[in-house]
Design a protein around this motif. Structure first.
Motif, PDB file in Angstrom:
ATOM      1  N   ARG A  18      -2.140  39.857  49.339  1.00 49.04           N
ATOM      2  CA  ARG A  18      -2.206  38.450  48.935  1.00 49.04           C
ATOM      3  C   ARG A  18      -0.949  37.750  49.430  1.00 49.04           C
ATOM      4  O   ARG A  18       0.109  38.362  49.567  1.00 49.04           O
ATOM      5  CB  ARG A  18      -2.337  38.334  47.424  1.00 49.04           C
ATOM      6  N   HIS A  21      -0.398  31.528  50.207  1.00 48.80           N
ATOM      7  CA  HIS A  21      -1.479  30.575  50.460  1.00 48.80           C
ATOM      8  C   HIS A  21      -2.783  30.979  49.779  1.00 48.80           C
ATOM      9  O   HIS A  21      -3.528  30.127  49.309  1.00 48.80           O
ATOM     10  CB  HIS A  21      -1.720  30.441  51.967  1.00 48.80           C
ATOM     11  N   TYR A  22      -3.075  32.269  49.781  1.00 48.06           N
ATOM     12  CA  TYR A  22      -4.317  32.805  49.205  1.00 48.06           C
ATOM     13  C   TYR A  22      -3.952  33.971  48.302  1.00 48.06           C
ATOM     14  O   TYR A  22      -3.563  35.032  48.784  1.00 48.06           O
ATOM     15  CB  TYR A  22      -5.276  33.265  50.319  1.00 48.06           C
ATOM     16  N   LYS A  24      -5.810  34.743  45.037  1.00 50.72           N
ATOM     17  CA  LYS A  24      -6.769  35.084  43.986  1.00 50.72           C
ATOM     18  C   LYS A  24      -6.980  36.594  43.980  1.00 50.72           C
ATOM     19  O   LYS A  24      -6.660  37.284  44.960  1.00 50.72           O
ATOM     20  CB  LYS A  24      -8.108  34.385  44.238  1.00 50.72           C
ATOM     21  N   ASP A  27      -8.565  37.994  47.110  1.00 49.57           N
ATOM     22  CA  ASP A  27      -7.887  37.771  48.394  1.00 49.57           C
ATOM     23  C   ASP A  27      -7.107  39.035  48.742  1.00 49.57           C
ATOM     24  O   ASP A  27      -5.944  39.183  48.372  1.00 49.57           O
ATOM     25  CB  ASP A  27      -6.948  36.560  48.318  1.00 49.57           C
ATOM     26  N   CYS A  42      -3.182  35.583  56.430  1.00 47.42           N
ATOM     27  CA  CYS A  42      -4.011  34.408  56.697  1.00 47.42           C
ATOM     28  C   CYS A  42      -3.485  33.633  57.901  1.00 47.42           C
ATOM     29  O   CYS A  42      -2.381  33.894  58.391  1.00 47.42           O
ATOM     30  CB  CYS A  42      -4.067  33.491  55.465  1.00 47.42           C
ATOM     31  N   ASN A  96     -12.834  38.166  49.393  1.00 47.08           N
ATOM     32  CA  ASN A  96     -13.189  36.787  49.114  1.00 47.08           C
ATOM     33  C   ASN A  96     -14.297  36.324  50.072  1.00 47.08           C
ATOM     34  O   ASN A  96     -14.070  36.235  51.275  1.00 47.08           O
ATOM     35  CB  ASN A  96     -11.953  35.895  49.271  1.00 47.08           C
ATOM     36  N   CYS A  99     -13.748  33.547  52.727  1.00 45.27           N
ATOM     37  CA  CYS A  99     -13.049  33.772  53.997  1.00 45.27           C
ATOM     38  C   CYS A  99     -13.953  33.506  55.190  1.00 45.27           C
ATOM     39  O   CYS A  99     -13.466  33.176  56.277  1.00 45.27           O
ATOM     40  CB  CYS A  99     -12.498  35.196  54.067  1.00 45.27           C
TER      41      CYS A  99
END
Length: 109
Positions: A18, A21-22, A24, A27, A42, A96, A99
């Motif tokens: 993780r 930016h992402y 959760k 992620d 990412c 996720n 994505c």
């Protein structure tokens, strides 16, 4: 940061890839960018800390390992990732599904 035996760069915040930016629960992948052959969580991490020469994976290279599961460290080919239905084929951990909205940042579409 070393994640499951792989160097993952960018603003990584935990051992499941993780980033700032992402972040959760679902992620948990990193993508090896075609241009620099380096894992980032990412596209934003790559923009901030990458090679500055972003290139997406061409379709003829979709059989190469380019996606890292942050759950178990399994490396998926691009095609395996695109076909996996948001779940690691090795450990079953969830990815996720959102994505897929960003795949054009990483893979030829």
């Amino acid at each position: 940061m070393n994640v499951k035996g792989h160097d993952v760069r960018g603003s990584v915040i935990d051992s499941e890839t993780r980033c700032s930016h992402y972040h959760k629960e679902i992620d948990r992948i990193a993508i090896k960018f075609y241009c620099c052959q380096t894992y980032y969580p990412c596209h934003s991490c790559h923009e901030e800390d990458g090679c500055g020469n972003t290139k997406v994976w061409p379709k003829e290279k979709f059989d190469e390992k380019a996606v890292l599961c942050g759950g178990c460290g399994h490396e998926l080919t691009v095609q395996e990732y695109l076909d996996c239905r948001s779940e690691c084929p090795s450990c079953g951990t969830s990815f996720n599904p959102g994505c897929s909205l960003h795949k054009h940042f990483y893979f030829e579409t």
